[in-house]
Design a protein around this motif. Structure first.
Motif, short mmCIF file in Angstrom:
data_model
loop_
_atom_site.label_atom_id
_atom_site.label_comp_id
_atom_site.label_asym_id
_atom_site.label_seq_id
_atom_site.Cartn_x
_atom_site.Cartn_y
_atom_site.Cartn_z
N VAL A 102 0.83 -1.20 0.00
CA VAL A 102 0.00 0.00 0.00
C VAL A 102 0.86 1.25 0.00
O VAL A 102 0.64 2.18 -0.78
CB VAL A 102 -0.97 0.00 1.21
CG1 VAL A 102 -1.69 1.33 1.34
CG2 VAL A 102 -1.96 -1.14 1.09
N THR A 103 1.89 1.28 0.85
CA THR A 103 2.77 2.45 0.91
C THR A 103 3.50 2.63 -0.41
O THR A 103 3.59 3.75 -0.93
CB THR A 103 3.77 2.33 2.07
OG1 THR A 103 3.04 2.27 3.30
CG2 THR A 103 4.73 3.50 2.12
N ARG A 138 2.63 1.57 -3.39
CA ARG A 138 1.67 1.98 -4.42
C ARG A 138 1.25 3.44 -4.22
O ARG A 138 1.19 4.20 -5.19
CB ARG A 138 0.44 1.07 -4.39
CG ARG A 138 -0.54 1.36 -5.52
CD ARG A 138 -1.74 0.41 -5.55
NE ARG A 138 -2.45 0.36 -4.28
CZ ARG A 138 -2.48 -0.69 -3.45
NH1 ARG A 138 -1.84 -1.79 -3.76
NH2 ARG A 138 -3.16 -0.65 -2.32
N ASP A 139 1.01 3.85 -2.96
CA ASP A 139 0.65 5.25 -2.69
C ASP A 139 1.77 6.20 -3.12
O ASP A 139 1.51 7.26 -3.68
CB ASP A 139 0.33 5.46 -1.21
CG ASP A 139 -1.01 4.87 -0.80
OD1 ASP A 139 -1.79 4.45 -1.69
OD2 ASP A 139 -1.26 4.82 0.43
N ASP A 187 1.90 6.28 -6.94
CA ASP A 187 0.76 7.06 -7.42
C ASP A 187 0.96 8.56 -7.19
O ASP A 187 0.59 9.39 -8.02
CB ASP A 187 -0.54 6.61 -6.74
CG ASP A 187 -1.03 5.26 -7.21
OD1 ASP A 187 -0.53 4.76 -8.25
OD2 ASP A 187 -1.92 4.70 -6.54
N ALA A 188 1.56 8.89 -6.05
CA ALA A 188 1.82 10.30 -5.73
C ALA A 188 2.78 10.92 -6.74
O ALA A 188 2.57 12.05 -7.21
CB ALA A 188 2.38 10.44 -4.32
N VAL A 195 -1.52 13.17 1.03
CA VAL A 195 -1.43 11.70 1.06
C VAL A 195 -0.12 11.25 0.44
O VAL A 195 0.58 10.38 0.97
CB VAL A 195 -2.63 11.06 0.34
CG1 VAL A 195 -2.46 9.56 0.17
CG2 VAL A 195 -3.92 11.37 1.08
N GLY A 196 0.22 11.85 -0.69
CA GLY A 196 1.46 11.50 -1.36
C GLY A 196 2.69 11.84 -0.54
O GLY A 196 3.64 11.06 -0.46
N ALA A 233 3.16 9.24 2.16
CA ALA A 233 3.69 7.98 1.62
C ALA A 233 5.17 8.10 1.29
O ALA A 233 5.96 7.22 1.62
CB ALA A 233 2.90 7.54 0.39
#
Length: 122
Positions: A58-59, A61-62, A65-66, A85-86, A89
């Motif tokens: 999850v981290t 991927r986050d 994505d960021a 959020v980015g 992460a």
């Protein structure tokens, strides 16, 4: 005993990561700072797979994505930044990465960045 990275090298790499994170958090990043954060995100995942530290999917991927959102925004508007959020992460990634630099042999750190380059990122 395997050769470790010199402390000065670890500090230099960590400083580069923190400066990139700060620039992106302040909306003063560039394509170069986004690339740095992507390189570190991938290298951290590779080193975790080799047994140095742990990064949840999850981290990772986050964080990826960021960086992707940052690149999309940067290319579209010229504003290179991370959202909250980015940034969170990426902070976690940098924290793990610093510990990896101190615990992984230099050859494994080099191998991680070779993987990054093979993926066309570095």
């Amino acid at each position: 005993m395997p050769e470790m990275l010199p402390h000065a090298t670890i500090n230099l790499i960590a400083t580069r990561c923190h400066l990139a994170l700060q620039a992106m958090s302040n909306s003063s990043g560039t394509s170069s700072t986004a690339r740095t954060l992507l390189e570190v995100t991938i290298a951290t995942s590779v080193l975790a797979e080799l047994g140095y530290g742990a990064v949840s999917e999850v981290t990772a991927r986050d964080a990826e994505d960021a960086v992707r959102r940052s690149v999309e925004s940067g290319l579209a508007t010229g504003r290179w930044h991370l959202d909250e959020v980015g940034a969170h992460a990426i902070c976690r990634i940098v924290e793990v990465f610093e510990a990896q630099l101190a615990s992984a042999p230099a050859s494994d750190v080099e191998a991680a960045f070779t993987t990054v380059k093979k993926l066309g990122v570095g």
